[in-house]
Design a protein around this motif. Structure first.
Motif, PDB file in Angstrom:
ATOM      1  N   TYR A 238       0.832  -1.200   0.000  1.00 39.46           N
ATOM      2  CA  TYR A 238       0.000   0.000   0.000  1.00 39.46           C
ATOM      3  C   TYR A 238       0.869   1.253   0.000  1.00 39.46           C
ATOM      4  CZ  TYR A 238      -3.244   3.539   1.798  1.00 39.46           C
ATOM      5  OH  TYR A 238      -3.992   4.667   1.973  1.00 39.46           O
ATOM      6  N   SER A 241       2.421   1.822  -3.385  1.00 42.75           N
ATOM      7  CA  SER A 241       1.481   2.323  -4.391  1.00 42.75           C
ATOM      8  C   SER A 241       1.267   3.823  -4.228  1.00 42.75           C
ATOM      9  CB  SER A 241       0.142   1.583  -4.283  1.00 42.75           C
ATOM     10  OG  SER A 241      -0.589   2.011  -3.150  1.00 42.75           O
ATOM     11  N   ARG A 247      -3.234   3.955  -6.840  1.00 41.92           N
ATOM     12  CA  ARG A 247      -4.456   4.111  -6.042  1.00 41.92           C
ATOM     13  C   ARG A 247      -4.910   2.766  -5.503  1.00 41.92           C
ATOM     14  NH1 ARG A 247      -6.462   9.077  -6.231  1.00 41.92           N
ATOM     15  NH2 ARG A 247      -5.717  10.494  -7.852  1.00 41.92           N
ATOM     16  N   GLN A 248      -3.971   2.056  -4.932  1.00 40.73           N
ATOM     17  CA  GLN A 248      -4.298   0.764  -4.353  1.00 40.73           C
ATOM     18  C   GLN A 248      -5.231   0.945  -3.165  1.00 40.73           C
ATOM     19  OE1 GLN A 248      -1.070  -2.048  -3.749  1.00 40.73           O
ATOM     20  NE2 GLN A 248      -1.839  -2.527  -1.702  1.00 40.73           N
ATOM     21  N   ARG A 249      -6.157   0.051  -3.020  1.00 43.07           N
ATOM     22  CA  ARG A 249      -7.102   0.130  -1.922  1.00 43.07           C
ATOM     23  C   ARG A 249      -6.390  -0.070  -0.596  1.00 43.07           C
ATOM     24  NH1 ARG A 249     -12.528  -3.675  -1.189  1.00 43.07           N
ATOM     25  NH2 ARG A 249     -13.258  -2.710   0.768  1.00 43.07           N
ATOM     26  N   LYS A 250      -6.757   0.752   0.371  1.00 42.11           N
ATOM     27  CA  LYS A 250      -6.137   0.663   1.686  1.00 42.11           C
ATOM     28  C   LYS A 250      -6.527  -0.649   2.357  1.00 42.11           C
ATOM     29  CE  LYS A 250      -5.620   3.322   5.979  1.00 42.11           C
ATOM     30  NZ  LYS A 250      -6.033   4.547   6.684  1.00 42.11           N
ATOM     31  N   PRO A 251      -5.540  -1.357   2.967  1.00 41.59           N
ATOM     32  CA  PRO A 251      -5.860  -2.612   3.671  1.00 41.59           C
ATOM     33  C   PRO A 251      -6.814  -2.363   4.830  1.00 41.59           C
ATOM     34  CG  PRO A 251      -3.492  -2.404   3.281  1.00 41.59           C
ATOM     35  CD  PRO A 251      -4.104  -1.071   2.929  1.00 41.59           C
ATOM     36  N   GLU A 252      -7.261  -3.449   5.417  1.00 42.88           N
ATOM     37  CA  GLU A 252      -8.211  -3.340   6.523  1.00 42.88           C
ATOM     38  C   GLU A 252      -7.632  -2.485   7.647  1.00 42.88           C
ATOM     39  OE1 GLU A 252     -11.275  -4.412   6.500  1.00 42.88           O
ATOM     40  OE2 GLU A 252     -10.993  -5.214   4.477  1.00 42.88           O
ATOM     41  N   GLY A 401      -2.771   9.695  -1.160  1.00 36.34           N
ATOM     42  CA  GLY A 401      -3.409   8.709  -0.307  1.00 36.34           C
ATOM     43  C   GLY A 401      -4.530   9.313   0.493  1.00 36.34           C
ATOM     44  N   ASP A 402      -5.204   8.488   1.276  1.00 40.97           N
ATOM     45  CA  ASP A 402      -6.339   8.971   2.036  1.00 40.97           C
ATOM     46  C   ASP A 402      -5.955   9.240   3.492  1.00 40.97           C
ATOM     47  OD1 ASP A 402      -5.893   6.407   2.826  1.00 40.97           O
ATOM     48  OD2 ASP A 402      -7.985   5.734   2.654  1.00 40.97           O
TER      49      ASP A 402
END
Length: 407
Positions: A238, A241, A247-252, A401-402
Motif C-alpha cells: 500500500y 502504491s 491508487r491501491q485500496r487501503k488494507p483493513e 493517499g487517504d
C-alpha cells in the motif's frame, strides 16, 4: 457574642487575598501564551529556542539551544584557504589513526577512477554521492544521458559501473589523486531513512523491511506467522502504491502495520545497530579505509560540498567539471531542519542513541563531527518535551493517499 479584633482582621485578610488572586488570575489569563509558558519554565531559561504557535496552544516542541547545524555557508573560501583546511583535515585523520585499533577502517571497498580528470573517488553513499557522479558525467556521456540519475546504478547498461575505464587499476596511476566525501553520521542515517525507507525507493530492501517490521514492532494481537507476514506485505504494498502515485485500496483498518506502512525510524535504527548493513548506512571509515595504506589527497565534507568540490576542481585544473554538472535530486522529501531532526531522533531510546554513537564512533572522531553533542541535545529534547510524539506524515512530493498523519 461579638467578633473579636483578631477574627475580624483574619476575615478581612482572606477577602483581600481572594480579591488579589482573582485579579492576578484574570491578568495572567489575558497574557499571551508564550509569557505564561515562560513564567512556568524559569528553571529552564537557558533552553528558550522554541517555536511559537497560534492562539492558546502550548509552545511546543522546545529545542535545546545550539547553533544551526550544519551552519549556513554564505560564501566559499578561496582555493588557498581550502587547501589549507584540507591539509588540516588530513593531518587530523593521520594523527588519530594511530590510536584506533580497528582493522575495518584500513580497507577500501570501492574506488572509482575518472581518467580524464585523473581523480579517484571512494564513494560514501548518502554523502553527496549522486552529485559527485553528476559532476563527472559530462566528461563521458551526452547531456540527455546525464540527466538520468540512474546512470550511476549497477543495472544501467553502459553507465559508470558497467565500464572498466571507471575502475581503479592495480597498481593505480601514478598521477591519480584520490578524494572522498564524508557526512555527519546522524544526518546521514536520517537522510537514508527519509529517502530510502519512507519513500521506499529501493525495492531490493522490501523483504528486509518486512523482517524489521515483524521483529521490532509490537502488536497487540496474536496471529499466525503466515497472517503476520501477509499483513506486513499488504502494508508495504500500500505504501509503495502511494509513492508511485497508484491508487491501491487501503488494507483493513485493523492491520497493525499501517501506522506507518513501512519501518519506523526506531525499527531501522534497531536493525542497523544490530548488524544490518548496506552501502547507505555503513560507516564511512569502513567503506574507505582512511587509516590504511591508501593515501587520500582530498577530504571533502557534505556540509560544505559545493564549495569543497569546486575548489578541488579548480586546484586540480578541472574547472570544466563545475559548469558541466547536471545536478541530480534524489531526495524528494522536504529539507531537513533541526525540529525535524529532533522529532525523528526523539523516537529512539537512550540505549539506541548510545548504540548509534558506538557504531559511528570512528566517523565522529576522524571526521570531527559533534556526535556526542547530538546525543546530549536529543536527550535534552526528550526531557523538555516528555509528551512529544513524532508524527509520520503523508506529505512527501508525489505521494498520494487517504491519510495525512499515519502515526
Amino acid at each position: 457574642m461579638g467578633l473579636g479584633p483578631p477574627l475580624i482582621v483574619k476575615a478581612l485578610s482572606l477577602v483581600a487575598f481572594g480579591y488579589i488572586c482573582y485579579h492576578l488570575g484574570e491578568y495572567k489569563a489575558n497574557l499571551p501564551p508564550q509569557y505564561i509558558k515562560a513564567s512556568l519554565d524559569v528553571q529552564d531559561a537557558e533552553y528558550t529556542n522554541i517555536e511559537t504557535v497560534k492562539d492558546n496552544e502550548s509552545v511546543y516542541p522546545r529545542l535545546p539551544v545550539q547553533d544551526e547545524y550544519p551552519p549556513k555557508i554564505t560564501h566559499c573560501p578561496s582555493v588557498s584557504d581550502f587547501v589549507e583546511e584540507n591539509e588540516r583535515r588530513l593531518d587530523w585523520v593521520k594523527s588519530q589513526c594511530g590510536g584506533v585499533n580497528d582493522s575495518k577502517i584500513t580497507e577500501i571497498r570501492e574506488m572509482f577512477y575518472f581518467p580524464k580528470s585523473k581523480l579517484g573517488w571512494c564513494p560514501v553513499y548518502k554523502a553527496c554521492s549522486s552529485n559527485v557522479f553528476s559532476h563527472f558525467c559530462g566528461d563521458y556521456f551526452d547531456a540527455d544521458t546525464c540527466r538520468d540519475k540512474h546512470i550511476k546504478m549497477k543495472n544501467y547498461d553502459g553507465g559508470f559501473r558497467d565500464q572498466t575505464q571507471f575502475r581503479e587499476s592495480d597498481p593505480p596511476p601514478e598521477d591519480e589523486r584520490r578524494f572522498l566525501v564524508v557526512r555527519d553520521p546522524f544526518t546521514r542515517l536520517l537522510s537514508n531513512y527519509r529517502n530510502k525507507v519512507e519513500l521506499l525507493s529501493h525495492t531490493i530492501y522490501t523483504d528486509s523491511f518486512a523482517d524489521f517490521m515483524g521483529s521490532y514492532r509490537p502488536v497487540n494481537f496474536i496471529a499466525s506467522k503466515t497472517n503476520k507476514r501477509k499483513a506486513i506485505y499488504a502494508a508495504l504494498s500500500y505504501a509503495k502504491s502511494l509513492t508511485e502515485n497508484g491508487r491501491q485500496r487501503k488494507p483493513e483498518a485493523d492491520n497493525p502495520y499501517l501506522y506507518p506502512p513501512y519501518p519506523t525510524f526506531s525499527e531501522i535504527v534497531s536493525a542497523v545497530t544490530s548488524g544490518w548493513s548496506n552501502n547507505h548506512v555503513i560507516p564511512a571509515t569502513q567503506r574507505c579505509g582512511p587509516c590504511g595504506r591508501t593515501k587520500f589527497d582530498f577530504l571533502l565534507k557534505a556540509e560544505s560540498f559545493d564549495c569543497d568540490i569546486n575548489n578541488m576542481f579548480e586546484y586540480t585544473d578541472n574547472e570544466r567539471l563545475i559548469s558541466k554538472s547536471e545536478r541530480w535530486s534524489t531526495n524528494q522529501t522536504p529539507p531537513l531542519n533541526m525540529t525535524m531532526f529532533y522529532s525523528y531522533y526523539s523516537t529512539l531510546s537512550d540505549h539506541q542513541l548510545d548504540s548509534i554513537l558506538y557504531l559511528y564512533h570512528n566517523d565522529c572522531l576522524l571526521f570531527e563531527y559533534p556526535c556526542e553533542e547530538h546525543v546530549k541535545n536529543i536527550k535534552k529534547f526528550k526531557q523538555l518535551n516528555p509528551d512529544y510524539k513524532h508524527e509520520y506524515k503523508n506529505t512527501w512530493n508525489g505521494r498520494i493517499g487517504d491519510w495525512e498523519i499515519i502515526s
